[in-house]
Design an enzyme around this catalytic site. Structure first.
Site, PDB file in Angstrom:
ATOM      1  N   ASP A 125       0.911  -1.135   0.000  1.00 12.06           N
ATOM      2  CA  ASP A 125       0.000   0.000   0.000  1.00 12.06           C
ATOM      3  C   ASP A 125       0.946   1.179   0.000  1.00 12.06           C
ATOM      4  OD1 ASP A 125      -1.437   2.291   1.004  1.00 12.06           O
ATOM      5  OD2 ASP A 125      -3.079   0.917   1.407  1.00 12.06           O
ATOM      6  N   HIS A 126       1.087   1.860  -1.134  1.00 10.71           N
ATOM      7  CA  HIS A 126       2.205   2.810  -1.226  1.00 10.71           C
ATOM      8  C   HIS A 126       2.069   3.975  -0.240  1.00 10.71           C
ATOM      9  CE1 HIS A 126      -0.325   5.249  -3.932  1.00 10.71           C
ATOM     10  NE2 HIS A 126       0.527   6.238  -3.731  1.00 10.71           N
TER      11      HIS A 126
ATOM     12  N   HIS B  82      -5.742   2.992   1.172  1.00  8.72           N
ATOM     13  CA  HIS B  82      -4.895   4.089   1.669  1.00  8.72           C
ATOM     14  C   HIS B  82      -5.523   4.837   2.854  1.00  8.72           C
ATOM     15  CE1 HIS B  82      -2.884   3.185  -1.985  1.00  8.72           C
ATOM     16  NE2 HIS B  82      -3.546   3.988  -2.775  1.00  8.72           N
TER      17      HIS B  82
HETATM   18  C1  BG6 Z   1      -3.347   5.143  -6.326  1.00 13.86           C
HETATM   19  C2  BG6 Z   1      -4.694   5.293  -6.972  1.00 13.86           C
HETATM   20  O1  BG6 Z   1      -3.343   4.034  -5.471  1.00 13.86           O
HETATM   21  O2  BG6 Z   1      -3.057   6.310  -5.570  1.00 13.86           O
HETATM   22  C3  BG6 Z   1      -4.734   6.529  -7.850  1.00 13.86           C
HETATM   23  O3  BG6 Z   1      -4.982   4.145  -7.759  1.00 13.86           O
HETATM   24  C4  BG6 Z   1      -4.305   7.743  -7.066  1.00 13.86           C
HETATM   25  O4  BG6 Z   1      -6.031   6.732  -8.381  1.00 13.86           O
HETATM   26  C5  BG6 Z   1      -2.989   7.492  -6.348  1.00 13.86           C
HETATM   27  O5  BG6 Z   1      -4.161   8.825  -7.976  1.00 13.86           O
HETATM   28  C6  BG6 Z   1      -2.641   8.646  -5.426  1.00 13.86           C
HETATM   29  O6  BG6 Z   1      -1.367   8.456  -4.918  1.00 13.86           O
HETATM   30  P1  BG6 Z   1      -0.466   9.673  -4.452  1.00 13.86           P
HETATM   31  O7  BG6 Z   1       0.773   9.054  -3.924  1.00 13.86           O
HETATM   32  O8  BG6 Z   1      -0.236  10.528  -5.672  1.00 13.86           O
HETATM   33  O9  BG6 Z   1      -1.250  10.421  -3.422  1.00 13.86           O
END
Ligand code: BG6
Length: 487
Positions: free
Chosen positions: A179-180, A242
């Site tokens: 989960d990044h 997230h």
């Molecule tokens: C991803 C989603 O997991 O997270 C995208 O699939 C979203 O739709 C993105 O734009 C947002 O990530 P960050 O790191 O730019 O906030």
């Protein structure tokens, strides 16, 4: 760190180019890669090792936060890459892959430690995991690990089903679910903030906190992902993973130790205490929104239904706001407001902790004090602000809020993928989602999915470039609060 083989499925894909190769390269530059490593890229198309290595170098030049012109060093990194064409559904092809992996293990004299990274569409997760097992690739004298990306299932049942299938080939300890958001430095910092500061730790409960707001707003629209997004919506794309992960990281109780097991245990307890939502209550606790046309950066933009690839009568959610309650001794009575959406005014992820304000009228009703706020800025500017009240000497001692700000200020901090891949290489699963967390998240979200699908809750349109529908402000008003927007 153990020497190992990194087997990448989906090696010609977007994620590999934009995130995975740059992450590996930056780890290499920081001497955080093992002494010896072999990287094997797999894809559907035919590609020579040389052409693949050129593509990798191109992706580093284009996407890496750092690059070096030291040819020898670059060559040392690129030389680790090999490519093999593979139809992931064809079990026979895995024999050839096994031969290649073993040949490289012998050439480089590295033990049979194998990390399999599945940067492919989720429908291939289980067939790949099972073919890894069947082919003998997963039978090693060393360790084996599996990294997968979201989406992990489409709902509760499909997630359980997928997990059961994966577990036939990999144990829970061997599965690293990325989960990044858990790789973002300020999300990782939440634990230290709450527990390494006795001052804050003593306030981190329902005695002192009035409400907590978690916002992830994006300016982009659906982009070219309509095929996926129109089925997923903000609830599956951002909220189930997230947003709930950020909730867990903010509210978990002090773990016994900071080991992966203890932290994940505390996160699970949060999810177990989350008050379940009944389907008939979704309408009063959750706001579903979809962007209409509007302006972004002074340019007109179309509404969601006019976006290429989107059904012109789509009811898909591009915005979700919800009120949640954690029914345990620490958080009983504190509302948590969570919202996320596309085509909003600002790209920003932040957590606002609003403290109770028993001294609102200390200086009389005409000089009310503002509540203390602790703001954790996760993205794009990592930092922390604390809002306090103070007398302004230039205004006859009028009480005004002041802000104590800390910003990391660093432009060159490691990206989420760097931190996460490094942890996976070391076998540290602290910042990966455990199955318990994923399952409990789906469990909470399930009635929302159903209510959305059955259309029993309104779909509020909001203008592109706004902060979402008015209904999301109303949600907070019911409890006497409002969203703390960007100053
Ligand atoms: C991803 C989603 O997991 O997270 C995208 O699939 C979203 O739709 C993105 O734009 C947002 O990530 P960050 O790191 O730019 O906030």
């Amino acid at each position: 760190m153990d020497s190992m083989t990194f087997v990448l499925f989906g090696a010609t894909g977007d994620l590999a180019k934009r995130k995975i190769y740059p992450a590996l390269f930056n780890l290499f530059l920081d001497q955080k890669m093992p002494q010896s490593f072999s990287i094997i890229g797999l894809g559907r198309r035919e590609l020579s090792d040389g052409a693949f290595q050129t593509n990798v170098e191109h992706s580093l030049r284009t996407f890496s936060r750092r690059f070096i012109e030291d040819k020898a060093k670059l060559k040392e990194f690129i030389d680790a890459f090999r490519y093999s064409q593979l139809d992931v559904t064809d079990v026979e092809g895995y024999q050839e892959l096994l031969n290649l992996v073993q040949r490289r293990e012998r050439e480089l004299n590295i033990p049979e430690n194998r990390l399999f990274y599945l940067s492919v569409a989720p429908e291939f997760f289980d067939v790949i995991a099972s073919n890894i097992k069947e082919s003998g690739l997963g039978t090693t004298n060393g360790w084996k690990r599996l990294i997968i990306e979201k989406p992990f299932g489409h709902d509760m049942v499909s997630a359980q089903d997928l997990n059961q299938r994966l577990r036939k080939s990999f144990s829970e300890e061997e599965i690293y679910r990325i989960d990044h958001y858990l790789g973002k430095t300020m999300v990782q910092n939440l634990e230290a903030l709450a527990f390494a500061n006795p001052v804050l730790q003593s306030l981190w409960n329902n005695q002192h906190i009035a409400n907590i707001q978690i916002t992830a707003s994006e300016t982009v629209g659906v982009e070219d992902r309509a095929g996926y997004y129109d089925q997923a919506g903000a609830i599956r794309d951002m909220f189930q993973n997230h947003m709930l992960q950020m909730l867990m990281m903010t509210t978990m109780h002090l773990p016994k130790t900071t080991s992966a097991a203890d932290i994940r245990n505390e996160k699970r307890k949060v999810m177990e205490s989350l008050r379940p939502l009944q389907k008939e209550d979704v309408g009063s606790q959750v706001v579903r929104g979809q962007y209409s046309d509007g302006e972004m950066n002074h340019e007109p933009v179309v509404g969601y239904r006019e976006e290429p690839g989107v059904d012109s009568s789509s009811f898909n959610d591009t915005f979700v706001a919800a009120r949640l309650w954690i029914d345990n001794d620490f958080w009983r009575g504190v509302p948590f407001f969570i919202r996320t959406g596309k085509r909003m005014k600002e790209k920003s992820t932040r957590i606002v902790i609003e403290f109770k304000n028993p001294v609102k009228e200390l200086y009389g009703s005409d000089q009310q004090t503002e509540p203390n706020l602790l703001i954790v800025n996760i993205n794009p500017n990592e930092g922390i602000s604390l809002q306090l009240n103070s007398k302004n000497p230039l205004k006859n001692g009028k009480i005004e809020p002041i802000s104590i700000d800390f910003s990391t200020g660093a432009k060159d901090i490691p990206e989420a993928y760097e931190l996460l891949i490094f942890d996976a290489l070391r076998g540290d699963s602290t910042f990966f989602a455990h199955w318990n967390e994923v399952e409990l998240s789906w469990k909470w979200v399930q009635p929302v999915l159903e209510a959305f699908e059955e259309n029993t809750v309104p779909l509020h349109l909001y203008r592109s470039g706004s902060m979402g529908p008015d209904a999301s402000d109303e949600l907070l008003k019911e409890d006497g609060f409002y969203w703390w927007e960007y100053q």
